[in-house]
Scaffold this motif. Structure first.
Motif, PDB file in Angstrom:
ATOM      1  N   GLU A  43       0.833  -1.051   0.163  1.00  0.00           N
ATOM      2  CA  GLU A  43       0.082  -0.022   0.012  1.00  0.00           C
ATOM      3  C   GLU A  43       0.936   1.278   0.022  1.00  0.00           C
ATOM      4  O   GLU A  43       0.600   2.320  -0.640  1.00  0.00           O
ATOM      5  CB  GLU A  43      -1.035   0.061   1.261  1.00  0.00           C
ATOM      6  N   HIS A  44       2.146   1.100   0.773  1.00  0.00           N
ATOM      7  CA  HIS A  44       2.675   2.332   0.630  1.00  0.00           C
ATOM      8  C   HIS A  44       3.445   2.777  -0.565  1.00  0.00           C
ATOM      9  O   HIS A  44       3.359   3.800  -1.203  1.00  0.00           O
ATOM     10  CB  HIS A  44       3.999   1.848   1.771  1.00  0.00           C
ATOM     11  N   ARG A  47       0.755   4.360  -3.144  1.00  0.00           N
ATOM     12  CA  ARG A  47       0.632   5.422  -2.728  1.00  0.00           C
ATOM     13  C   ARG A  47       1.731   6.554  -3.122  1.00  0.00           C
ATOM     14  O   ARG A  47       1.528   7.489  -4.013  1.00  0.00           O
ATOM     15  CB  ARG A  47       0.722   5.956  -1.224  1.00  0.00           C
ATOM     16  N   LYS A  48       3.020   6.092  -2.924  1.00  0.00           N
ATOM     17  CA  LYS A  48       4.307   6.862  -3.631  1.00  0.00           C
ATOM     18  C   LYS A  48       4.310   6.924  -5.088  1.00  0.00           C
ATOM     19  O   LYS A  48       4.318   7.766  -5.662  1.00  0.00           O
ATOM     20  CB  LYS A  48       5.498   6.140  -3.186  1.00  0.00           C
ATOM     21  N   ASN A  51       1.536   9.282  -6.446  1.00  0.00           N
ATOM     22  CA  ASN A  51       1.406  10.704  -6.013  1.00  0.00           C
ATOM     23  C   ASN A  51       2.776  11.487  -6.533  1.00  0.00           C
ATOM     24  O   ASN A  51       3.062  12.405  -5.873  1.00  0.00           O
ATOM     25  CB  ASN A  51       1.265  10.701  -4.535  1.00  0.00           C
ATOM     26  N   GLN A 112      -4.489  -3.052  -6.396  1.00  0.00           N
ATOM     27  CA  GLN A 112      -4.586  -2.082  -5.758  1.00  0.00           C
ATOM     28  C   GLN A 112      -4.384  -0.485  -6.449  1.00  0.00           C
ATOM     29  O   GLN A 112      -4.868   0.406  -6.185  1.00  0.00           O
ATOM     30  CB  GLN A 112      -3.370  -1.930  -4.476  1.00  0.00           C
ATOM     31  N   ALA A 116      -6.809   2.444  -6.864  1.00  0.00           N
ATOM     32  CA  ALA A 116      -6.658   3.926  -6.469  1.00  0.00           C
ATOM     33  C   ALA A 116      -6.608   4.736  -7.779  1.00  0.00           C
ATOM     34  O   ALA A 116      -6.561   6.183  -7.298  1.00  0.00           O
ATOM     35  CB  ALA A 116      -5.431   3.699  -5.713  1.00  0.00           C
TER      36      ALA A 116
END
Length: 207
Positions: A43-44, A47-48, A51, A112, A116
């Motif tokens: 998940e980390h 996101r990285k 973004n 994922q 997202a």
């Protein structure tokens, strides 16, 4: 988990002479999954990647927009060699997640990303296949990402922990035996009597 993220003008994956996936402007992500990675690291990384601000804004200002802001595509390629640890000059890959686990983990990673972002803008190669990855790096811009849990060399950490555990077991075991021997009265004429260096005696008796 490690990822090499490249800003690209275009990128594609070919398997057996057939192009199986391609994108225009966006990101090409080479992903290396570690033996110790969990959902948290996954998940980390999602996101990285989504973004990461490596694109310019409408006024031309650099490092302002993410791939999601620009509605660009993402091409992901599983890359176990990123988990390489060199032994001299020979690559060692034992810290990479085994194929059976890694495939489902990688598919979960893609899922994922799609949840997202936009599913139709997430492309990938072919897991486990021998691929030719064609990357037209735009800049060039290449960013290396690493999940927090992987900032310390996992191999060295695990090795040191195991060594430390063995030492602690030995230390707690051996002194207890020698201390019992010290509590047994000995005749001063006994040739086997200790000279006072009980630690040395007990270590000599170890196999």
């Amino acid at each position: 988990m490690k990822a090499i993220v490249q800003r690209v003008a275009q990128a594609s994956v070919t398997v057996g002479g057939e192009q199986i996936s391609s994108i225009g402007r966006g990101l090409c992500v080479l992903l290396g999954i570690s033996l110790e990675d969990t959902q948290r690291e996954l998940e980390h990384m999602v996101r990285k990647i989504l973004n990461l601000r490596v694109f310019e804004d409408e006024s031309g200002k650099h490092w302002s927009k993410s791939v999601m802001d620009k509605q660009y595509e993402v091409l992901c390629v599983s890359q176990f060699t990123l988990q390489c640890i060199l032994k001299g000059n020979k690559p060692d890959y034992h810290m990479a997640m085994p194929t059976e686990q890694a495939e489902s983990f990688y598919n979960n990673f893609l899922e994922q990303l799609r949840k997202a972002y936009k599913p139709e803008l997430i492309k990938d190669g072919k897991f486990g296949a021998y691929m030719q990855v064609h990357i037209q790096n735009d800049g060039p811009v290449t960013i290396e990402l690493e999940s927090p849990a992987a900032t310390v060399d996992p191999k060295q950490l695990t090795k040191l922990e195991k060594q430390q555990q063995r030492k602690e077991k030995t230390r707690t075991k051996v002194p207890s035996e020698s201390s019992r021997e010290r509590n047994v009265p000995r005749n001063k004429d006994d040739p086997s009597a200790s000279s006072g260096a009980e630690g040395d005696v007990s270590s000599e008796r170890e196999p």
